[in-house]
Design a protein around this motif. Structure first.
Motif, short mmCIF file in Angstrom:
data_model
loop_
_atom_site.label_atom_id
_atom_site.label_comp_id
_atom_site.label_asym_id
_atom_site.label_seq_id
_atom_site.Cartn_x
_atom_site.Cartn_y
_atom_site.Cartn_z
N ASP A 648 -134.59 -6.89 59.98
CA ASP A 648 -134.24 -5.93 58.91
C ASP A 648 -135.39 -5.79 57.91
O ASP A 648 -136.08 -6.76 57.60
N SER A 649 -135.58 -4.55 57.43
CA SER A 649 -136.55 -4.32 56.35
C SER A 649 -135.85 -4.55 55.03
O SER A 649 -134.75 -4.03 54.80
N VAL A 650 -136.49 -5.35 54.14
CA VAL A 650 -135.86 -5.69 52.86
C VAL A 650 -136.88 -5.53 51.73
O VAL A 650 -138.08 -5.40 51.98
N ARG A 651 -136.35 -5.57 50.51
CA ARG A 651 -137.21 -5.48 49.33
C ARG A 651 -136.80 -6.56 48.35
O ARG A 651 -135.62 -6.80 48.13
N SER A 652 -137.82 -7.23 47.75
CA SER A 652 -137.56 -8.23 46.72
C SER A 652 -137.89 -7.62 45.35
O SER A 652 -139.07 -7.41 45.05
N ASN A 656 -141.36 -7.37 43.57
CA ASN A 656 -141.76 -5.95 43.68
C ASN A 656 -142.54 -5.74 44.99
O ASN A 656 -143.59 -5.13 45.02
N ALA A 657 -141.97 -6.29 46.10
CA ALA A 657 -142.65 -6.19 47.40
C ALA A 657 -141.62 -6.01 48.49
O ALA A 657 -140.45 -6.38 48.35
N GLU A 658 -142.06 -5.40 49.64
CA GLU A 658 -141.19 -5.17 50.78
C GLU A 658 -141.67 -5.99 51.95
O GLU A 658 -142.87 -6.26 52.09
N GLY A 659 -140.72 -6.40 52.82
CA GLY A 659 -141.08 -7.19 53.97
C GLY A 659 -140.04 -7.12 55.06
O GLY A 659 -139.11 -6.31 54.99
N THR A 660 -140.17 -8.03 56.07
CA THR A 660 -139.26 -8.02 57.22
C THR A 660 -138.68 -9.42 57.42
O THR A 660 -139.40 -10.43 57.30
N ILE A 661 -137.37 -9.51 57.74
CA ILE A 661 -136.71 -10.80 57.99
C ILE A 661 -137.20 -11.34 59.33
O ILE A 661 -137.10 -10.67 60.37
N ILE A 662 -137.75 -12.58 59.31
CA ILE A 662 -138.21 -13.18 60.58
C ILE A 662 -137.39 -14.42 60.95
O ILE A 662 -137.46 -14.89 62.08
N ASP A 663 -136.60 -14.95 60.00
CA ASP A 663 -135.74 -16.10 60.32
C ASP A 663 -134.67 -16.24 59.24
O ASP A 663 -134.89 -15.82 58.09
N ILE A 664 -133.53 -16.81 59.64
CA ILE A 664 -132.42 -17.03 58.70
C ILE A 664 -131.99 -18.48 58.82
O ILE A 664 -131.73 -18.99 59.92
N ASP A 665 -131.92 -19.21 57.66
CA ASP A 665 -131.49 -20.61 57.67
C ASP A 665 -130.06 -20.75 58.16
O ASP A 665 -129.25 -19.82 58.05
N GLY A 668 -127.31 -20.02 55.80
CA GLY A 668 -127.02 -18.61 55.53
C GLY A 668 -127.39 -18.16 54.14
O GLY A 668 -127.20 -16.98 53.80
N LYS A 669 -127.92 -19.05 53.31
CA LYS A 669 -128.24 -18.69 51.93
C LYS A 669 -129.71 -18.29 51.76
O LYS A 669 -130.04 -17.54 50.86
N ASP A 670 -130.60 -18.84 52.63
CA ASP A 670 -132.04 -18.55 52.51
C ASP A 670 -132.53 -17.85 53.77
O ASP A 670 -131.99 -18.05 54.87
N VAL A 671 -133.56 -17.02 53.59
CA VAL A 671 -134.16 -16.33 54.72
C VAL A 671 -135.67 -16.44 54.62
O VAL A 671 -136.23 -16.59 53.53
N LEU A 672 -136.36 -16.34 55.79
CA LEU A 672 -137.81 -16.35 55.83
C LEU A 672 -138.26 -14.90 55.96
O LEU A 672 -137.85 -14.19 56.90
N GLY A 676 -146.45 -8.76 54.15
CA GLY A 676 -147.88 -8.64 54.45
C GLY A 676 -148.32 -9.78 55.34
O GLY A 676 -147.76 -10.02 56.41
N MET A 677 -149.31 -10.56 54.89
CA MET A 677 -149.80 -11.72 55.64
C MET A 677 -149.07 -12.99 55.26
O MET A 677 -149.32 -14.05 55.81
N ILE A 678 -148.17 -12.90 54.28
CA ILE A 678 -147.53 -14.10 53.73
C ILE A 678 -146.11 -14.23 54.23
O ILE A 678 -145.37 -13.25 54.32
N LYS A 679 -145.71 -15.46 54.55
CA LYS A 679 -144.33 -15.77 54.90
C LYS A 679 -143.73 -16.54 53.74
O LYS A 679 -144.32 -17.50 53.25
N MET A 680 -142.55 -16.11 53.30
CA MET A 680 -141.92 -16.75 52.14
C MET A 680 -140.45 -16.99 52.41
O MET A 680 -139.77 -16.17 53.03
N LYS A 681 -139.98 -18.13 51.90
CA LYS A 681 -138.55 -18.43 51.97
C LYS A 681 -137.93 -17.95 50.66
O LYS A 681 -138.33 -18.41 49.59
#
Length: 791
Positions: A648-652, A656-665, A668-672, A676-681
């Motif tokens: 899914d495409s999401v926005r934080s 103030n940035a947009e990204g894509t979900i690559i993993d879900i804990d 169910g409360k946190d997602v990776l 861009g080039m950065i992966k964030m939980k």
């Protein structure tokens, strides 16, 4: 007294206002309502009327004019139905229009029920009954007052099909007769015509015995007889019987439709009064907008305070608005000034605006103007001289004044124009003085125009009486039409005469002939006028300077606000940039520290200890770099996504940035998230839906429409099909053509028996996207092709 009140309305020109109101009314029912509506004396009723007008004005501004049509007196129809009768095609179409406007008005009033601006008119509309099933049944069956649709019933359709075939058979038979070599020589013209409802052929008079048949008519010249050949007599009889069957079926359909209306006749008839009332109220609103009116404030203290008031019957661009008040500091107002200076217009404006308010109309004055409520508005204005009674102008006025004095009381508003004029000035002034004093003693709100100095002095020296004057510019010898309350008018006769060229010698002689008191009084008035003019000029200068100061202050405040906004925007941009830089730096450092951690297992203890020291120093520096005020705070999104999935495409909003979900804990409360080039939980509730998906859908829809417009044809052929077979083809084709943006298409249905053509045309009339449908030109298919134009 009624006659006196009506006469007062007439001289104040209230009847002309009602005429203007009726010009804005659609139905005769509402025009009758306007004539019956009377001036109200109840403040609650007046406020209700004014509030209804205000709501209607706001609705017109917000939603344009309401749909008002087909409002008529249908009670005679309902009475006929109650007596067991039925309605004709035109009457049923009127019922359909009547029901449609009821339904449209209910829709027009579909506004937010929480909106406090509208509470009166929507309530009225709620009580309207609508019956779309009756509407549709009538419209499907009746095309016009003279035509019933083939589709009104299966039997009618069948009968008309038989009629068509029978006509074709008769024409074929007669065409054979008139073209036959054996009979052609007896025929006057090679054509088939109709006489007395039967098909005949024109035969030469001298050959009438040569063709066996019935003679139905003779030409005006007598040279031609119209004969029904025996070969078609039976066919004509059968056709006549079919016409009788058709009429019988039409009457049955009309009775059936009439019965549908009769079953709801009580509720339908109840709509009539509501529709007429709404038409009347919206006409008051239209008049308010036409005259640029406002709702006045209403009081029971008999206090009138009009601000920038205009006479509604005069063109706005030619009027100098007046400010006039009475009923608070004084109960009587004496207005003086030159002829044609606006005295009469001023008092008529006040009287007329009082009547308009008590009728429920807005008035042409500023919205905070006030109107007192009066039981009677009595006026003596203009020359009411009676030739039949041989009365002088003075006698005519005095008769009116006698009637007014008979009925006037403390709840009346009384208006006199040129009080005491038309007789000896000394006696006229004395009478005028006595009449105005009677008004004062009896606490009657009254206004009078006059030229008498005695009344000016009376107003200056008597409590509850005030002077007013119409301003006059001596330099230009013209009135300014500005009303000045508290200032008596100066005659200016000597000044005007001097400027017009009268010699100083004559003017001096005239001055000697008037009394010393009058001279002194005129001098006092002159002094007052000069001081008033000076004060007015100073006031204008002060007002101009005040406005300049306010404008400059406003400009300065705007500049300060713009500077603050610009500074905040720059700071916000800097904060966002710094936040992003810190975020990137922290992510890079985290990667380095993870790398250090993995290297520790490959080093000996001494190297591992030294590497751990470097790691500790690095961690401390990161902690110092991210001070509490600068640390990124991940907040909960205002509209968090609850059903996230990988991809899914999401926005934080916090970042103030947009990204894509690559993993879900698992919790169910946190997602990776890959940004861009950065992966964030990130916490799941800190994310909201990205707008990129919506843009993709819009682009997809646009591609579909472009594709349709590229391949859609401008015509479709449905010849040889039944309507049931053709209908889905037509529906899909018209939808595609409309989506593709085509303005016009052709439906080829052929002529044939006309059954398919008629059903197609009936279907096209009901399609909301179609503007018109008409036959093609003769050389393009004629009645075998329908040209459809989209809205």
């Amino acid at each position: 007294m009624t006659e006196l009140i009506e006469k007062s309305k007439r001289v104040l020109e209230f009847n002309k206002i009602i005429s203007m109101l009726k010009d804005n009314i659609v139905s005769d029912l509402a025009k009758d309502l306007a004539d019956k509506e009377d001036i109200s004396k109840d403040i609650r009723e007046i406020n209700l009327r004014l509030d209804e007008t205000t709501e209607a004005v706001n609705l017109i501004i917000k939603k344009s004019n309401p749909p008002l049509f087909g409002i008529m007196d249908i009670k005679p129809y309902m009475k006929r139905l109650e007596m067991g009768g039925s309605l004709g095609p035109e009457e049923l179409l009127n019922i359909s229009d009547f029901l449609r406007v009821s339904r449209y008005l209910k829709s027009y009033f579909s506004i937010d029920p929480k909106d406090p601006s509208y509470k009166l008119l929507p309530y009225k509309a709620e009580n309207l009954s609508s019956y779309k099933n009756i509407e549709d049944s009538i419209n499907d069956a009746i095309i016009s007052p003279e035509e019933i649709s083939d589709n009104a019933s299966p039997r009618l359709y069948s009968i008309r099909q038989q009629i068509g075939r029978k006509k074709d058979a008769i024409r074929d038979k007669l065409n054979y007769i008139i073209s036959s070599e054996e009979t052609k020589k007896y025929i006057q013209d090679s054509l088939v015509t109709i006489r007395e409802g039967r098909y005949v052929v024109p035969v030469k008079l001298e050959s009438k015995s040569k063709l066996k048949g019935l003679i139905h008519d003779r030409s005006s010249s007598g040279q031609t007889v119209y004969i029904e050949p025996m070969a078609v007599v039976n066919l004509n009889n059968e056709l006549k019987n079919l016409y009788s069957d058709e009429l019988e079926e039409i009457n049955r359909i009309l009775r059936e439709l009439s019965q549908m209306v009769a079953e709801e006749s009580y509720a339908i008839a109840a709509n009539q009064n509501i529709l007429a009332e709404l038409d009347f109220i919206f006409a008051k609103a239209k008049l308010s907008l036409e005259l640029n009116c406002n709702r006045p404030l209403v009081n029971e203290k008999r206090y009138i305070n009009l601000k920038k008031a205009r006479h509604p019957l005069l063109k706005a661009e030619n009027i100098v608005p007046i400010d006039i008040h009475i009923g608070d500091d004084f109960t009587s107002l004496i207005i003086t000034g030159p002829n044609t200076g606006g005295k009469t217009v001023s008092i008529k404006t006040l009287g007329l605006l009082v009547l308009m308010t008590q009728y429920g109309l807005h008035i042409p004055a500023l919205e905070n103007s006030e109107i007192g409520i009066f039981d009677k508005v009595l006026a003596d204005i203009g020359d009411e001289q009676s030739i039949e009674q041989s009365l002088s102008t003075f006698s005519s006025h005095m008769l009116n004044i006698v009637e007014i004095l008979k009925y006037a009381d403390s709840k009346s508003l009384v208006i006199f124009d040129e009080l005491g004029a038309g007789t000896d000035p000394t006696e006229g002034a004395a009478l005028a003085n006595a009449i105005m004093d009677y008004m004062r003693v009896n606490n009657i709100i009254s206004l009078a125009t006059t030229h008498y100095n005695q009344l000016k002095i009376y107003a200056l020296t008597t409590e509850n009486v005030a002077n007013a004057s119409m301003e006059f510019n001596v330099d230009t010898l013209s009135p300014t039409y500005k009303l000045l309350i508290g200032v008596p008018g100066k005659s200016n006769a000597f000044e005007i005469s001097k400027r017009l060229g009268l010699s100083e010698e004559i003017i001096s002689k005239a001055r000697e002939l008037i009394s010393k008191e009058n001279i002194e009084f005129e001098e006092v008035l002159k002094s007052i006028e000069e001081e008033r003019t000076l004060i007015e000029e100073n006031k204008l200068i002060s007002e101009r300077e005040r406005k300049n100061f306010e404008e400059k202050s406003k400009k300065l405040e705007d500049e300060i606000a713009k500077t603050k906004a610009k500074r905040e925007k720059i700071l916000e941009s800097s904060r966002e940039e710094a936040k992003q830089m810190l975020l990137n730096a922290r992510e890079n450092i985290k990667l380095i520290m993870d790398e250090i951690k993995s290297l520790k297992t490959e080093l000996n203890s001494d190297q591992a200890r030294r590497l751990q020291d470097v790691n500790d120093i690095l961690r401390d520096n990161i902690s110092d770099a991210l001070k509490p005020s600068e640390k990124i705070v991940i907040k909960k999104a205002s509209d968090p996504i609850m059903d996230l999935k990988i991809g899914d495409s999401v926005r934080s909003p916090s970042l103030n940035a947009e990204g894509t979900i690559i993993d879900i804990d698992k919790n169910g409360k946190d997602v990776l998230v890959q940004i861009g080039m950065i992966k964030m939980k990130l916490p799941k509730n800190s994310l909201e839906r990205s707008t990129r998906d919506e843009d993709k859908e819009k682009e997809k829809s646009k591609r579909i429409m472009n594709s349709k417009s590229k391949y859609i044809k401008t015509e479709v052929d449905i010849r040889g099909k039944t309507f049931d077979e053709a209908k889905p083809i037509i529906e899909k084709y018209l939808d595609d053509a409309y989506l593709a943006g085509l303005k016009q298409v052709r439906l080829i249905h052929g002529k044939g028996t006309g059954a398919l053509r008629e059903k197609v045309k009936a279907y096209l009339k009901k399609n909301p996207n179609i503007k018109s449908a008409k036959d093609a030109a003769y050389n393009e298919g004629g009645s075998g092709v329908s040209i459809v134009e989209f809205k």
